[in-house]
Motif scaffolding. Structure first.
Motif, PDB file in Angstrom:
ATOM      1  N   ILE A  10       9.118 -16.117  -3.587  1.00  0.00           N
ATOM      2  CA  ILE A  10       9.448 -15.225  -2.479  1.00  0.00           C
ATOM      3  C   ILE A  10       8.276 -14.286  -2.266  1.00  0.00           C
ATOM      4  N   SER A  11       7.395 -14.627  -1.361  1.00  0.00           N
ATOM      5  CA  SER A  11       6.202 -13.815  -1.125  1.00  0.00           C
ATOM      6  C   SER A  11       6.525 -12.638  -0.221  1.00  0.00           C
ATOM      7  N   LEU A  12       5.950 -11.490  -0.558  1.00  0.00           N
ATOM      8  CA  LEU A  12       6.109 -10.290   0.262  1.00  0.00           C
ATOM      9  C   LEU A  12       4.928 -10.087   1.214  1.00  0.00           C
ATOM     10  N   LYS A  13       4.035 -11.065   1.251  1.00  0.00           N
ATOM     11  CA  LYS A  13       2.795 -10.885   2.003  1.00  0.00           C
ATOM     12  C   LYS A  13       3.038 -10.481   3.448  1.00  0.00           C
ATOM     13  N   ASN A  14       4.009 -11.079   4.098  1.00  0.00           N
ATOM     14  CA  ASN A  14       4.272 -10.768   5.503  1.00  0.00           C
ATOM     15  C   ASN A  14       5.401  -9.761   5.686  1.00  0.00           C
ATOM     16  N   LYS A  15       5.823  -9.140   4.562  1.00  0.00           N
ATOM     17  CA  LYS A  15       6.920  -8.177   4.626  1.00  0.00           C
ATOM     18  C   LYS A  15       6.483  -6.757   4.313  1.00  0.00           C
ATOM     19  N   VAL A  16       5.216  -6.593   3.925  1.00  0.00           N
ATOM     20  CA  VAL A  16       4.674  -5.265   3.649  1.00  0.00           C
ATOM     21  C   VAL A  16       3.392  -5.090   4.453  1.00  0.00           C
ATOM     22  N   GLU A  20      -0.691  -2.263   1.638  1.00  0.00           N
ATOM     23  CA  GLU A  20       0.115  -2.421   0.434  1.00  0.00           C
ATOM     24  C   GLU A  20      -0.138  -3.782  -0.216  1.00  0.00           C
ATOM     25  N   TRP A  21      -0.259  -4.822   0.597  1.00  0.00           N
ATOM     26  CA  TRP A  21      -0.473  -6.153   0.028  1.00  0.00           C
ATOM     27  C   TRP A  21      -1.795  -6.211  -0.737  1.00  0.00           C
ATOM     28  N   LYS A  22      -2.829  -5.573  -0.209  1.00  0.00           N
ATOM     29  CA  LYS A  22      -4.130  -5.547  -0.892  1.00  0.00           C
ATOM     30  C   LYS A  22      -3.992  -4.893  -2.261  1.00  0.00           C
ATOM     31  N   VAL A  23      -3.278  -3.772  -2.326  1.00  0.00           N
ATOM     32  CA  VAL A  23      -3.076  -3.088  -3.604  1.00  0.00           C
ATOM     33  C   VAL A  23      -2.260  -3.965  -4.549  1.00  0.00           C
ATOM     34  N   ARG A  24      -1.230  -4.622  -4.021  1.00  0.00           N
ATOM     35  CA  ARG A  24      -0.406  -5.500  -4.846  1.00  0.00           C
ATOM     36  C   ARG A  24      -1.248  -6.621  -5.480  1.00  0.00           C
ATOM     37  N   SER A  48      -0.268   1.047 -13.164  1.00  0.00           N
ATOM     38  CA  SER A  48       0.377   1.408 -11.897  1.00  0.00           C
ATOM     39  C   SER A  48      -0.680   1.630 -10.832  1.00  0.00           C
ATOM     40  N   ALA A  49      -0.270   1.490  -9.582  1.00  0.00           N
ATOM     41  CA  ALA A  49      -1.169   1.743  -8.453  1.00  0.00           C
ATOM     42  C   ALA A  49      -0.372   2.326  -7.298  1.00  0.00           C
ATOM     43  N   LYS A  50      -0.913   3.368  -6.696  1.00  0.00           N
ATOM     44  CA  LYS A  50      -0.251   4.017  -5.564  1.00  0.00           C
ATOM     45  C   LYS A  50      -0.411   3.180  -4.302  1.00  0.00           C
ATOM     46  N   ILE A  51       0.614   3.231  -3.474  1.00  0.00           N
ATOM     47  CA  ILE A  51       0.551   2.591  -2.161  1.00  0.00           C
ATOM     48  C   ILE A  51      -0.042   3.596  -1.196  1.00  0.00           C
ATOM     49  N   PRO A  52      -1.112   3.244  -0.496  1.00  0.00           N
ATOM     50  CA  PRO A  52      -1.802   4.195   0.378  1.00  0.00           C
ATOM     51  C   PRO A  52      -0.861   4.884   1.362  1.00  0.00           C
ATOM     52  N   GLY A  53      -1.037   6.200   1.487  1.00  0.00           N
ATOM     53  CA  GLY A  53      -0.278   6.970   2.448  1.00  0.00           C
ATOM     54  C   GLY A  53       1.133   7.308   2.025  1.00  0.00           C
ATOM     55  N   THR A  54       1.485   7.040   0.773  1.00  0.00           N
ATOM     56  CA  THR A  54       2.839   7.304   0.287  1.00  0.00           C
ATOM     57  C   THR A  54       2.780   7.957  -1.091  1.00  0.00           C
ATOM     58  N   ASN A  73       6.092  -9.760  -7.301  1.00  0.00           N
ATOM     59  CA  ASN A  73       7.144  -9.315  -8.222  1.00  0.00           C
ATOM     60  C   ASN A  73       6.905  -7.942  -8.831  1.00  0.00           C
ATOM     61  N   LEU A  74       5.825  -7.260  -8.441  1.00  0.00           N
ATOM     62  CA  LEU A  74       5.629  -5.877  -8.846  1.00  0.00           C
ATOM     63  C   LEU A  74       6.763  -5.018  -8.291  1.00  0.00           C
ATOM     64  N   VAL A  75       7.151  -4.004  -9.051  1.00  0.00           N
ATOM     65  CA  VAL A  75       8.273  -3.151  -8.657  1.00  0.00           C
ATOM     66  C   VAL A  75       7.751  -1.863  -8.012  1.00  0.00           C
ATOM     67  N   LYS A  76       8.302  -1.512  -6.856  1.00  0.00           N
ATOM     68  CA  LYS A  76       7.907  -0.297  -6.151  1.00  0.00           C
ATOM     69  C   LYS A  76       8.899   0.823  -6.470  1.00  0.00           C
ATOM     70  N   ILE A  77       8.388   1.945  -7.000  1.00  0.00           N
ATOM     71  CA  ILE A  77       9.250   3.073  -7.333  1.00  0.00           C
ATOM     72  C   ILE A  77       8.675   4.377  -6.784  1.00  0.00           C
TER      73      ILE A  77
END
Length: 257
Positions: A10-16, A20-24, A48-54, A73-77
Motif C-alpha cells: 500500500i504505497s502512500l506516494k500519491n496520497k501525501v 512528505e514523500w521525499k522525507v519518507r 525520526s524526521a520532521k515533515i516540512p511545514g508541520t 510504513n513509517l508512522v506519522k505522529i
C-alpha cells in the motif's frame, strides 16, 4: 509477517505531498543504511524526521526490523505522541520521549538519529567521553554534548534535562546508553552519525592497545568546521548521500515503496 507484506503493497506516494514523500523515502533509506552497517539493535532504537511545514514527524513502526522499513510504513505522529494517520503499528515509547523532546525545541533538527552500538555504548560509559585522538574526533568535538543516564527514557520529566543538555549540539552521547545525532536533513544526521560511530570504534580499538595515546592539539580542533567544509567541497553530507543511496539500491532495494 503478513501485516508487513500487505502494508508494503500500500504505497502512500500519491496520497501525501511531494515534500512528505521525499522525507519518507530518505528516512526509510536511513533505516536500511543503519541495518546495512550493522548499527541496528533488533527492533530497538529509532530515527525520526520532521515533515516540512508541520509539527509532525515520522518514526519507525515498532516491531519491524530496520531493513523492513519503507517510505509507506513509517508512522506519522505529533509532538504529543498521537498518530496523525492510521497505522497498524505502535511507536516505541522511549523513542517518542527522546525524539519529541528534541523536535519540540530544536526546529533546525529535521532529523534525529539514535543508536545502541557496542562501540558507542562503550565510549558512553567512559568518564572522559570522546577523546581528541582521531581525525573523526575533531568533527565530533566541534559540536558535542552529554546527557546522564536516568534509566529507560519513558519519563516525560526527563525531557527538559535532555533538551538543556543537548543545547545547540549535533552530537550527543547518552551516557551508559548510546549515541544520538541531529541534522537539518536525513543526510546530515546520517553523516554525523557515521562520523560519531567511527570515532567511537577508533577510540575503543586504540584504548585496547594499552599504548599511550596522542592527543590532537587544540588549534587543530578549533579549525574542524572549516576543515569539514573544505573536505566536502562545501556540499556537506550531500557529497556522500547520493552514493549511499546508489549502494542501497544495489544491496537492499525497496525502501522507497
Amino acid at each position: 509477517m503478513n501485516a508487513v507484506h500487505s502494508l508494503s503493497e500500500i504505497s502512500l506516494k500519491n496520497k501525501v505531498s511531494a515534500e512528505e514523500w521525499k522525507v519518507r523515502v530518505e528516512l526509510a533509506a536511513s533505516y536500511r543504511l543503519i541495518a546495512m552497517y550493522g548499527w541496528d539493535d533488533l527492533v530497538f532504537t529509532h530515527i525520526s524526521a520532521k515533515i516540512p511545514g508541520t509539527e509532525h514527524f515520522l518514526i519507525n513502526p515498532y516491531g519491524l526490523m530496520f531493513e523492513e522499513v519503507t517510505a509507506s510504513n513509517l508512522v506519522k505522529i505529533d509532538l504529543q505522541g498521537n498518530k496523525v494517520e492510521e497505522s497498524p503499528y505502535d511507536v516505541n515509547p522511549a523513542g517518542f520521549t527522546i525524539h519529541s523532546a528534541i523536535h519540540e525545541v530544536r526546529h533546525d533538527a529535521n532529523c534525529v538519529m539514535h543508536t545502541h552500538t557496542a562501540a558507542g555504548i562503550a565510549v558512553s560509559t567512559q568518564k572522559e567521553g570522546i577523546l581528541p585522538i582521531s581525525q573523526q574526533s575533531i568533527f565530533v568535538l566541534s559540536s558535542l554534548a552529554y546527557h546522564d543516564y536516568e534509566g529507560v527514557a519513558l519519563n516525560e520529566e526527563e525531557k527538559p534535562r535532555l533538551q538543556a543538555d543537548l543545547g545547540r549540539a549535533n552530537n550527543l552521547v547518552l551516557r551508559n546508553h548510546g549515541l544520538l545525532t541531529c541534522g537539518k536533513s536525513v543526510a546530515d544526521a546520517f553523516l554525523t552519525m557515521y562520523t560519531l560511530q567511527r570515532c567511537c570504534e577508533i577510540q575503543v580499538r586504540a584504548q585496547a592497545q594499552n599504548a599511550e595515546l596522542i592527543p590532537i592539539p587544540q588549534a587543530v580542533l578549533d579549525g574542524a568546521a572549516a576543515s569539514m567544509k573544505k573536505a566536502t567541497n562545501g556540499a556537506g553530507a550531500g557529497i556522500a548521500w547520493p552514493a549511499l543511496l546508489r549502494k542501497l539500491d544495489r544491496v537492499n532495494p525497496g525502501y522507497d515503496a
